[in-house]
Design a protein around this motif. Structure first.
Motif, PDB file in Angstrom:
ATOM      1  N   GLY A  43     -79.838 -87.214  39.097  1.00 53.43           N
ATOM      2  CA  GLY A  43     -79.334 -86.200  40.018  1.00 53.43           C
ATOM      3  C   GLY A  43     -78.036 -86.602  40.688  1.00 53.43           C
ATOM      4  O   GLY A  43     -77.180 -85.752  40.942  1.00 53.43           O
ATOM      5  N   SER A  44     -77.848 -87.898  40.958  1.00 57.50           N
ATOM      6  CA  SER A  44     -76.589 -88.354  41.570  1.00 57.50           C
ATOM      7  C   SER A  44     -75.430 -88.223  40.594  1.00 57.50           C
ATOM      8  O   SER A  44     -74.315 -87.828  40.978  1.00 57.50           O
ATOM      9  N   VAL A  45     -75.671 -88.540  39.328  1.00 57.40           N
ATOM     10  CA  VAL A  45     -74.613 -88.399  38.321  1.00 57.40           C
ATOM     11  C   VAL A  45     -74.239 -86.924  38.165  1.00 57.40           C
ATOM     12  O   VAL A  45     -73.052 -86.557  38.173  1.00 57.40           O
ATOM     13  N   LEU A  46     -75.249 -86.063  38.016  1.00 58.81           N
ATOM     14  CA  LEU A  46     -74.970 -84.632  37.905  1.00 58.81           C
ATOM     15  C   LEU A  46     -74.328 -84.093  39.179  1.00 58.81           C
ATOM     16  O   LEU A  46     -73.422 -83.248  39.124  1.00 58.81           O
ATOM     17  N   GLY A  47     -74.788 -84.579  40.337  1.00 64.30           N
ATOM     18  CA  GLY A  47     -74.225 -84.123  41.596  1.00 64.30           C
ATOM     19  C   GLY A  47     -72.765 -84.490  41.759  1.00 64.30           C
ATOM     20  O   GLY A  47     -71.973 -83.698  42.290  1.00 64.30           O
ATOM     21  N   MET A  48     -72.382 -85.689  41.301  1.00 68.76           N
ATOM     22  CA  MET A  48     -70.971 -86.060  41.373  1.00 68.76           C
ATOM     23  C   MET A  48     -70.132 -85.143  40.488  1.00 68.76           C
ATOM     24  O   MET A  48     -69.025 -84.738  40.871  1.00 68.76           O
ATOM     25  N   GLY A  49     -70.651 -84.801  39.316  1.00 70.46           N
ATOM     26  CA  GLY A  49     -69.936 -83.855  38.466  1.00 70.46           C
ATOM     27  C   GLY A  49     -69.791 -82.502  39.135  1.00 70.46           C
ATOM     28  O   GLY A  49     -68.718 -81.872  39.067  1.00 70.46           O
ATOM     29  N   LEU A  50     -70.840 -82.042  39.792  1.00 74.64           N
ATOM     30  CA  LEU A  50     -70.763 -80.766  40.506  1.00 74.64           C
ATOM     31  C   LEU A  50     -69.778 -80.843  41.665  1.00 74.64           C
ATOM     32  O   LEU A  50     -69.047 -79.876  41.937  1.00 74.64           O
ATOM     33  N   ALA A  51     -69.746 -81.981  42.362  1.00 69.45           N
ATOM     34  CA  ALA A  51     -68.823 -82.126  43.495  1.00 69.45           C
ATOM     35  C   ALA A  51     -67.371 -82.058  43.032  1.00 69.45           C
ATOM     36  O   ALA A  51     -66.545 -81.373  43.641  1.00 69.45           O
ATOM     37  N   VAL A  52     -67.069 -82.780  41.948  1.00 72.64           N
ATOM     38  CA  VAL A  52     -65.691 -82.766  41.439  1.00 72.64           C
ATOM     39  C   VAL A  52     -65.328 -81.376  40.921  1.00 72.64           C
ATOM     40  O   VAL A  52     -64.215 -80.882  41.152  1.00 72.64           O
ATOM     41  N   LEU A 106     -86.462 -84.170  34.692  1.00 72.63           N
ATOM     42  CA  LEU A 106     -85.329 -83.265  34.513  1.00 72.63           C
ATOM     43  C   LEU A 106     -85.305 -82.201  35.597  1.00 72.63           C
ATOM     44  O   LEU A 106     -84.246 -81.901  36.176  1.00 72.63           O
ATOM     45  N   ALA A 107     -86.465 -81.606  35.891  1.00 69.93           N
ATOM     46  CA  ALA A 107     -86.525 -80.572  36.920  1.00 69.93           C
ATOM     47  C   ALA A 107     -86.152 -81.135  38.289  1.00 69.93           C
ATOM     48  O   ALA A 107     -85.363 -80.530  39.028  1.00 69.93           O
ATOM     49  N   LEU A 108     -86.691 -82.285  38.644  1.00 73.58           N
ATOM     50  CA  LEU A 108     -86.344 -82.904  39.924  1.00 73.58           C
ATOM     51  C   LEU A 108     -84.862 -83.257  39.982  1.00 73.58           C
ATOM     52  O   LEU A 108     -84.226 -83.130  41.046  1.00 73.58           O
ATOM     53  N   SER A 109     -84.304 -83.696  38.861  1.00 77.42           N
ATOM     54  CA  SER A 109     -82.879 -84.050  38.828  1.00 77.42           C
ATOM     55  C   SER A 109     -82.004 -82.828  39.033  1.00 77.42           C
ATOM     56  O   SER A 109     -80.985 -82.891  39.748  1.00 77.42           O
ATOM     57  N   LEU A 110     -82.370 -81.709  38.417  1.00 80.07           N
ATOM     58  CA  LEU A 110     -81.579 -80.484  38.584  1.00 80.07           C
ATOM     59  C   LEU A 110     -81.622 -79.998  40.023  1.00 80.07           C
ATOM     60  O   LEU A 110     -80.615 -79.513  40.558  1.00 80.07           O
ATOM     61  N   ILE A 111     -82.786 -80.131  40.658  1.00 80.26           N
ATOM     62  CA  ILE A 111     -82.890 -79.745  42.068  1.00 80.26           C
ATOM     63  C   ILE A 111     -82.047 -80.682  42.934  1.00 80.26           C
ATOM     64  O   ILE A 111     -81.270 -80.237  43.792  1.00 80.26           O
ATOM     65  N   ALA A 112     -82.198 -81.990  42.705  1.00 83.59           N
ATOM     66  CA  ALA A 112     -81.471 -82.961  43.522  1.00 83.59           C
ATOM     67  C   ALA A 112     -79.971 -82.838  43.332  1.00 83.59           C
ATOM     68  O   ALA A 112     -79.197 -83.014  44.280  1.00 83.59           O
ATOM     69  N   ALA A 113     -79.533 -82.531  42.111  1.00 82.18           N
ATOM     70  CA  ALA A 113     -78.090 -82.442  41.843  1.00 82.18           C
ATOM     71  C   ALA A 113     -77.430 -81.366  42.690  1.00 82.18           C
ATOM     72  O   ALA A 113     -76.283 -81.531  43.133  1.00 82.18           O
ATOM     73  N   GLU A 118     -73.408 -81.048  46.891  1.00 84.20           N
ATOM     74  CA  GLU A 118     -72.822 -80.568  48.140  1.00 84.20           C
ATOM     75  C   GLU A 118     -72.572 -81.717  49.116  1.00 84.20           C
ATOM     76  O   GLU A 118     -71.583 -81.712  49.843  1.00 84.20           O
ATOM     77  N   ILE A 119     -73.468 -82.701  49.119  1.00 83.90           N
ATOM     78  CA  ILE A 119     -73.261 -83.862  49.986  1.00 83.90           C
ATOM     79  C   ILE A 119     -71.999 -84.612  49.575  1.00 83.90           C
ATOM     80  O   ILE A 119     -71.154 -84.953  50.417  1.00 83.90           O
ATOM     81  N   PHE A 120     -71.848 -84.879  48.282  1.00 82.44           N
ATOM     82  CA  PHE A 120     -70.667 -85.590  47.805  1.00 82.44           C
ATOM     83  C   PHE A 120     -69.401 -84.763  48.021  1.00 82.44           C
ATOM     84  O   PHE A 120     -68.347 -85.307  48.373  1.00 82.44           O
ATOM     85  N   ARG A 121     -69.488 -83.467  47.808  1.00 78.33           N
ATOM     86  CA  ARG A 121     -68.302 -82.623  47.982  1.00 78.33           C
ATOM     87  C   ARG A 121     -67.812 -82.661  49.424  1.00 78.33           C
ATOM     88  O   ARG A 121     -66.606 -82.772  49.686  1.00 78.33           O
ATOM     89  N   SER A 122     -68.750 -82.577  50.368  1.00 79.19           N
ATOM     90  CA  SER A 122     -68.338 -82.617  51.770  1.00 79.19           C
ATOM     91  C   SER A 122     -67.739 -83.979  52.123  1.00 79.19           C
ATOM     92  O   SER A 122     -66.778 -84.063  52.901  1.00 79.19           O
ATOM     93  N   LEU A 159     -73.343 -91.510  53.016  1.00 76.62           N
ATOM     94  CA  LEU A 159     -74.468 -92.327  52.569  1.00 76.62           C
ATOM     95  C   LEU A 159     -75.775 -91.965  53.272  1.00 76.62           C
ATOM     96  O   LEU A 159     -76.814 -91.839  52.613  1.00 76.62           O
ATOM     97  N   PRO A 160     -75.801 -91.777  54.606  1.00 81.65           N
ATOM     98  CA  PRO A 160     -77.075 -91.390  55.232  1.00 81.65           C
ATOM     99  C   PRO A 160     -77.616 -90.067  54.707  1.00 81.65           C
ATOM    100  O   PRO A 160     -78.827 -89.925  54.508  1.00 81.65           O
ATOM    101  N   ALA A 161     -76.747 -89.090  54.495  1.00 85.44           N
ATOM    102  CA  ALA A 161     -77.210 -87.799  53.966  1.00 85.44           C
ATOM    103  C   ALA A 161     -77.748 -87.949  52.553  1.00 85.44           C
ATOM    104  O   ALA A 161     -78.730 -87.295  52.178  1.00 85.44           O
ATOM    105  N   TRP A 162     -77.118 -88.815  51.754  1.00 81.38           N
ATOM    106  CA  TRP A 162     -77.613 -89.051  50.393  1.00 81.38           C
ATOM    107  C   TRP A 162     -79.000 -89.677  50.426  1.00 81.38           C
ATOM    108  O   TRP A 162     -79.879 -89.307  49.635  1.00 81.38           O
TER     109      TRP A 162
END
Length: 261
Positions: A43-52, A106-113, A118-122, A159-162
């Motif tokens: 989820g962190s890897v996917l989330g970073m992609g979403l943030a960028v 996979l389902a948990l990762s998609l939710i977490a991403a 949004e956390i990484f984007r902010s 980091l705390p929000a993550w």
């Protein structure tokens, strides 16, 4: 019976807890950690992609990222797990057999991403634009400036929000039991449910909750300590010979021929 006695006998039966404890330690705890850690990494890897993608100037990157975030943040976690776990079950049976864990992860990762993105984007957008301009002025490309200068600072700020999202992910891992688990695949909450159903006593569920507390509370304090260190830095120790230098200064003669005091 008075309410306090009922509460005590229903949730604080030490014999029921003692009976469930070995299986929670050997089966439930490892499975919960596998689900949570695997989903957090993916989820962190996917989330970073979403943030960028979410801060990109290219519309065909920015809009799909925002739609994805809105959809997976809006859907209940149970609905997403059922949608992925049941909908893709035939494909999962062909690839890895009757094991719901890959689809659950996979389902948990998609939710977490969606949340981590949004956390990484902010965090990335909170870094001053002058730092990006300064990095470009030093000859770094946009990608190098983002990777080496902007993104590390943004991650440190959120980091705390993550970690809060990681804590939520540990608790959401209990929803994987919707997909049906073998005895060796049960996580903490499912084991507690099974013991509660077999004994008619809810103490095993309380024990499962205590395990979740034991996982999440120390993690919260650790990340708070790391956040303080990152914000304030390590206090520099005074040089060992500082006192000797001060004494030497005091012994030097002053302009009038006496010692400086």
């Amino acid at each position: 019976m008075d309410p306090l006695s009922t509460l005590w006998e229903t949730f604080f039966d030490w014999d029921s807890m003692r009976e469930a404890l070995p299986e929670m330690l050997t089966v439930g705890l490892p499975n919960t950690l596998i689900l949570a850690i695997s989903a957090a990494l993916l989820g962190s890897v996917l989330g970073m992609g979403l943030a960028v993608a979410g801060i990109s100037r290219t519309r065909w990157l920015r809009w799909p990222a925002r739609v994805y975030t809105d959809v997976f943040r809006g859907l209940p976690a149970a609905a997403t797990i059922l949608l992925i776990g049941v909908g893709l079950a035939p494909l999962g049976m062909e690839v890895w057999g009757p094991n719901p864990y890959p689809l659950g992860i996979l389902a948990l990762s998609l939710i977490a991403a969606a949340y981590i993105g949004e956390i990484f984007r902010s965090g990335i957008q909170s870094v001053e634009a002058a730092q990006l301009e300064g990095a470009r002025a030093l000859g770094l490309s946009w990608g190098e400036a983002m990777r080496l200068v902007i993104v590390p600072q943004g991650i440190r700020r959120v980091l705390p929000a993550w970690v809060n999202q990681l804590i939520a992910l540990i608790k959401d891992s209990s929803l994987v039991y919707f997909l049906g688990l073998l005895a060796s695949q049960r996580e903490l909450f499912r084991i507690g449910q099974d013991y509660a159903a077999n004994t008619g006593n809810q103490s095993a569920l309380l024990l499962a909750g205590l395990f979740y507390l034991a996982l999440t509370v120390p993690l919260t304090h650790v990340v708070n300590w790391i956040d303080r260190r990152l914000r304030h830095g390590r206090q520099a120790a005074a040089p060992a010979d500082a006192d000797a230098d001060d004494d030497l200064d005091l012994a030097l003669p002053g302009p009038a021929g006496g010692n400086q005091r």
